[in-house]
Design an enzyme around this catalytic site. Structure first.
Site, PDB file in Angstrom:
ATOM      1  N   ASP A  84     -54.189  43.826   9.960  1.00 22.21           N
ATOM      2  CA  ASP A  84     -53.365  44.733   8.923  1.00 22.21           C
ATOM      3  C   ASP A  84     -52.244  44.113   7.575  1.00 22.21           C
ATOM      4  OD1 ASP A  84     -54.752  47.123  10.232  1.00 22.21           O
ATOM      5  OD2 ASP A  84     -52.778  48.110  10.427  1.00 22.21           O
ATOM      6  N   HIS A 131     -50.642  42.050  12.755  1.00 24.43           N
ATOM      7  CA  HIS A 131     -50.746  41.917  11.515  1.00 24.43           C
ATOM      8  C   HIS A 131     -50.306  40.913  11.336  1.00 24.43           C
ATOM      9  CE1 HIS A 131     -48.685  46.421  12.560  1.00 24.43           C
ATOM     10  NE2 HIS A 131     -49.005  46.406  10.400  1.00 24.43           N
TER      11      HIS A 131
END
Ligand SMILES: [Zn+2]
Length: 214
Positions: free
Chosen positions: A25, A170
């Site tokens: 992300d 992430h």
């Protein structure tokens, strides 16, 4: 929710034979995204990246690199708000704005949406489903956004993973946020998953969905 919105809302892909999906992300981010891409290329792993529109505007080259290296792209809103505090109309604007950016950069509108923080309300899900999107959260959280060390990131994933898992990681962060733990853990994690017989695939393949919105 996954049952009620079958085909439009996912936390995992039950019934998949030892497949998992690595998802990253908050991209693109020049500090971390290239390092993650380098590792994935070296290890020959296909993953899924959820793009934030305002970051994509600043680093179009990175979005194109993600695409060029064979990874799947999803929509992670324009400026990372919490959808649970927004109207459906506002959520629609967030998605459409990012979609326009991604379309300009890589030539298509993504079907996959990941709401920031995994937060989404039912009317918004209903809208997403009616528009042909698929909302994809996760069932394994590495908690790497807490800037954990590599060992903790590794442990959080390996203790929770099972066939069909969607793993949250992430490859971008806020100002000053440090994802060195993710970068250090990633090659070890990939090797471990392979040693346990897991195949890492991009989300469209695992969910049996086209990457592009119809
Ligand atoms: Zn995010």
């Amino acid at each position: 929710m996954q049952r009620r919105y079958r085909g439009a809302f996912f936390l995992s892909a039950p019934g998949r034979p030892r497949q998992v999906a690595l998802t990253f992300d908050d991209v693109p981010d020049p500090r971390f995204t290239p390092q993650v891409l380098d590792i994935l290329k070296r290890k020959q792993v296909r993953a899924t990246f959820f793009v934030v529109g305002e970051k994509a505007l600043k680093h179009p080259d990175l979005v194109r690199r993600i695409r060029r290296e064979g990874h799947a792209i999803g929509n992670h809103s324009f400026d990372h708000p919490n959808f649970a505090r927004m109207s459906t109309a506002e959520v629609r604007r967030q998605i459409r704005r990012t979609e326009a950016v991604i379309r300009r950069q890589v030539g298509f509108a993504p079907r996959l949406i990941r709401p920031p923080y995994g937060e989404i309300r039912e009317p918004q899900l209903k809208w997403a489903k009616s528009e042909g999107y698929a909302v994809v959260n996760w069932n394994v959280d590495s908690l790497d956004w807490r800037q954990l060390g590599a060992q903790a990131v590794f442990r959080n994933v390996t203790t929770a993973v099972r066939p069909g898992s969607i793993i949250l990681l992430h490859a971008g962060g806020g100002v000053g946020q440090n994802l060195c733990g993710t970068i250090e853990a990633l090659p070890v994690l990939i090797d471990w998953l392979r040693s346990k017989g897991y195949e890492m695939v991009a989300l469209p393949q695992m969910l049996g969905k086209s990457e592009r919105k119809a």
